[in-house]
Design an enzyme around this catalytic site. Structure first.
Site, PDB file in Angstrom:
ATOM      1  N   LYS A 158      94.293 -70.542   9.326  1.00 50.75           N
ATOM      2  CA  LYS A 158      94.151 -69.643  10.475  1.00 50.75           C
ATOM      3  C   LYS A 158      95.214 -69.948  11.527  1.00 50.75           C
ATOM      4  O   LYS A 158      95.731 -69.046  12.182  1.00 50.75           O
ATOM      5  CB  LYS A 158      92.745 -69.774  11.065  1.00 50.75           C
ATOM      6  CG  LYS A 158      91.619 -69.305  10.162  1.00 50.75           C
ATOM      7  CD  LYS A 158      90.283 -69.440  10.871  1.00 50.75           C
ATOM      8  CE  LYS A 158      89.134 -68.909  10.024  1.00 50.75           C
ATOM      9  NZ  LYS A 158      88.860 -69.755   8.861  1.00 50.75           N
ATOM     10  N   ARG A 211      91.973 -63.867  -0.337  1.00 50.40           N
ATOM     11  CA  ARG A 211      91.011 -63.809  -1.441  1.00 50.40           C
ATOM     12  C   ARG A 211      90.259 -62.497  -1.344  1.00 50.40           C
ATOM     13  O   ARG A 211      90.429 -61.726  -0.401  1.00 50.40           O
ATOM     14  CB  ARG A 211      90.023 -64.975  -1.342  1.00 50.40           C
ATOM     15  CG  ARG A 211      89.327 -65.033   0.033  1.00 50.40           C
ATOM     16  CD  ARG A 211      88.228 -66.051   0.088  1.00 50.40           C
ATOM     17  NE  ARG A 211      87.767 -66.323   1.433  1.00 50.40           N
ATOM     18  CZ  ARG A 211      86.932 -65.573   2.124  1.00 50.40           C
ATOM     19  NH1 ARG A 211      86.471 -64.452   1.589  1.00 50.40           N
ATOM     20  NH2 ARG A 211      86.552 -65.901   3.336  1.00 50.40           N
ATOM     21  N   GLU A 221      90.600 -71.065  20.293  1.00 49.93           N
ATOM     22  CA  GLU A 221      91.057 -69.783  20.815  1.00 49.93           C
ATOM     23  C   GLU A 221      90.071 -69.261  21.850  1.00 49.93           C
ATOM     24  O   GLU A 221      88.886 -69.606  21.832  1.00 49.93           O
ATOM     25  CB  GLU A 221      91.251 -68.755  19.705  1.00 49.93           C
ATOM     26  CG  GLU A 221      90.002 -68.368  18.953  1.00 49.93           C
ATOM     27  CD  GLU A 221      90.291 -67.374  17.829  1.00 49.93           C
ATOM     28  OE1 GLU A 221      89.382 -66.592  17.518  1.00 49.93           O
ATOM     29  OE2 GLU A 221      91.403 -67.391  17.266  1.00 49.93           O
TER      30      GLU A 221
END
Length: 666
Positions: A116, A292, A200
């Site tokens: 990420k 995925r 974040e």
């Protein structure tokens, strides 16, 4: 196309990949842990190879054992499913070095996208808007705490690798940060094998909208429209749908172009998902890229008439994407699809994961409008080692309103007896105004959870209906039992309480939510007078066919769905379900009240942290231990203030349900 592939996963995704393999004539090979020796994916595959112990780290996270099984089985490729090793670039590289094909993107793409943190940095460099935060390699807790102060609260801690809601925490003040960081890192390490996190800023009231992307080795990159996944609890998706009721055509086009640009920048090959946070005014921020197939991919398949696993196999085998998909900027879709996840968990106990044998499991009959993806059947066991998912329910219809009706009907046909399930929660969800009005955001469920888990007002008729179903069941069973006895015509073999000279009485005892219902019944063969001591009812012309009970209640013909097994009954009136346990009529011992002096294991699991020792003074609600079950961490707290008398578990211990872990001094 491949002749044989190995599926490096378990449960419903392994069964789902096997179905596509069967249709394409590809031989499916499975792997299994000790806990999965008799699982459905093992039974459905052509062959299944053991790879280790029950915990993921001992089996499904062992890339070496999986590759060895693939080579020994003669498989040409490995499909990773989702979770476990599906986004591990080292595993993808190892598969290729072994001379096998990894059915997914390259290890290099995963390194840039599967993290990420790395994905956010890449997107920012490409001009895609990202949420402010920290994605650095330095994971020193003191540095992370300083970065948290710089970003500001509330903020989110997220596992840099993985997904599925694991390893995510919202922190609202600096005081909470250290404990949340430790918990997040432990959960991420267990679920994904890595404990790196990113920080974040937490955006209030966002919507979660993702785009399905696909690329091939011939330079073609497409998106297959969006899925909205805003209905979430603790970052675990609960309801997914397509098309998003929020997106306008213009916003859909902009987000789709951004998703394709992200994939093209990496020469992306195979299936992936670009996930966005979307604000109330339509501004969107890149959130992550999942390299995925997603759990919610069936809704895309339902509206497009595609098999995404087939596309994965064909692309991995070197074929180009179908020309009909490549030449369309936006793939036209038909109707609306919705997916729900049916779990073995107890919403009334904080969604505590459940485990145990599925004594009864009834799911809707698949049709053009209803699809079931499941990895278990009645008689299987939901174990403590993996996600407690029982099935995914996917429905389709021409409009969103019609699809919601289909989902309500599908849920009404579901029954789980054994471990507790979230069916009640799902039934409330699909009737809630926030879902019906499409106004839900990704934090709504957590903010308003009481609206979805509060017990409905009891239905005074439900215990009587359950009692009549049990009476009819007994009457149907009695002749069969009598035929095997010494005197099949004995009057004592009758189940209708017939007596010489007077009407007999039968007592049906039922338990629901800790309350005992004792109902006296007079009559037989579908005609009864019932009395629970406070109320009397007359039911006439009752018939029970094993799935539905019809009867005249006070002269009005009614119908209920009923599921009955030897231990319990479920009565569904079309809107609500009521679960009853059958109890002996003349034996009743109320459950002992908790003394407040002990902390028990709520379910089987592993102790990961012990925070007290004998002699420690604690306050009510103070965290004493942390245990892990179903890949989730559970905080066990003091029932009252006092002094710790004994700690009867240590970190690393596996404990059974109801085991005494901590004792307080009297």
């Amino acid at each position: 196309m491949f002749d044989k592939i190995l599926i490096a996963n378990r449960g419903e995704i392994a069964c789902r990949v096997i179905r596509t393999c069967r249709r394409l004539g590809v031989a499916p090979i499975a792997v299994y842990s000790q806990a999965d020796a008799t699982a459905q994916h093992v039974r459905l595959a052509d062959a299944a190879w053991p790879i280790g112990g029950p915990r993921p780290a001992e089996s499904y996270l062992r890339g070496d054992a999986i590759i060895e099984a693939a080579l020994r089985s003669g498989a040409q490729a490995i499909h990773p499913g989702y979770g476990f090793l599906s986004e591990n670039p080292d595993f993808a590289d190892a598969v290729q070095r072994a001379g096998l094909v990894f059915i997914g993107p390259s290890g290099d793409s995963m390194r840039r996208m599967g993290s990420k943190a790395g994905a956010k940095e890449l997107m920012a460099a490409r001009g895609v808007p990202v949420v402010p935060g920290y994605t650095g390699d330095d994971q020193d807790p003191a540095l992370l705490a300083r970065e948290a102060q710089r970003i500001g609260f509330p903020l989110m801690i997220k596992a840099a690798y993985g997904g599925g809601g694991k390893g995510m925490r919202v922190v609202r003040s600096l005081d909470e940060f250290a404990a949340s960081l430790e918990s997040c890192q432990r959960e991420a390490k267990n679920a994904f094998g890595r404990d790196r996190v990113l920080l974040e800023r937490y955006i209030n009231h966002p919507r979660h909208i993702e785009f399905q992307i696909f690329g091939d080795s011939h330079g073609n990159t497409i998106h297959l429209n969006e899925r909205e996944c805003s209905a979430q609890r603790r970052y675990q998706k609960v309801l997914e749908e397509t098309p998003s009721p929020f997106l306008t055509p213009h916003l859909r086009e902009r987000m789709g172009q951004a998703a394709i640009a992200a994939a093209q920048a990496l020469d992306y090959v195979n299936a992936g998902t670009v996930e966005f946070i979307v604000g109330a005014d339509g501004d969107f921020h890149f959130m992550e890229i999942n390299t995925r197939l997603q759990v919610e991919h069936p809704v895309t398949e339902m509206v497009l008439g595609l098999d995404l696993v087939e596309l994965q196999l064909r692309v991995a085998a070197g074929e180009p994407l179908p020309a009909s998909l490549v030449r369309n900027k936006s793939i036209p879709q038909l109707g609306h699809a919705i997916e729900l996840r049916l779990y073995a968990e107890d919403p009334e106990q904080g969604f505590l994961p459940g485990s145990g044998r599925l004594e009864t499991l009834r799911l809707p009959t698949p049709s053009r409008h209803v699809r079931i993806d499941s990895g278990v059947v009645a008689g299987d066991t939901v174990t403590i080692f993996y996600d407690p998912m029982i099935a995914k329910l996917i429905v389709w219809d021409e409009t969103r309103e019609a699809a919601l009706v289909r989902m309500r009907e599908a849920l009404a046909q579901c029954a789980v007896i054994g471990p507790k399930s979230n069916i009640d929660f799902l039934e409330r969800l699909v009737r809630h105004r926030a879902i019906v009005d499409a106004s839900i955001d990704s934090g709504y469920l957590d903010r308003n959870l009481a609206e979805f888990v509060a017990a409905d007002a009891s239905d005074a008729d439900a215990p009587f209906i359950a009692a009549v179903a049990w009476l009819l069941h007994e009457e149907a069973q009695a002749p069969r039992c009598a035929r095997t006895g010494a005197d099949p015509w004995s009057p004592w073999a009758r189940a209708d309480a017939w007596r010489v000279g007077h009407a007999g009485k039968r007592i049906v005892a039922l338990l629901a939510r800790g309350q005992r219902h004792e109902i006296s019944a007079f009559g037989a063969a579908g005609n009864y007078r019932l009395d629970d001591g406070t109320r009397q009812l007359v039911l006439e012309h009752a018939r029970f066919d094993g799935t539905a009970l019809s009867a005249h209640l006070d002269g009005v013909a009614r119908r209920w769905q009923v599921v009955l097994d030897r231990d319990g009954l479920i009565v569904h009136d079309g809107t609500r379900r009521h679960l009853f346990a059958h109890a002996p009529a003349f034996a009743w011992t109320p459950s002992a009240a908790a003394s407040g002096d002990r902390v028990l294991a709520p379910m089987p699991g592993r102790i990961v942290l012990v925070k007290v020792s004998p002699g420690t003074e604690v306050t009510e609600g103070q965290e004493l231990l942390v245990m892990e079950a179903m890949k989730m961490e559970l905080s066990l707290k003091a029932p009252r203030a006092g002094t710790i008398a004994a700690v009867q578990a240590a970190a690393g211990d596996f404990v059974d349900a109801d085991a005494v872990l901590v004792r307080l001094e009297a």
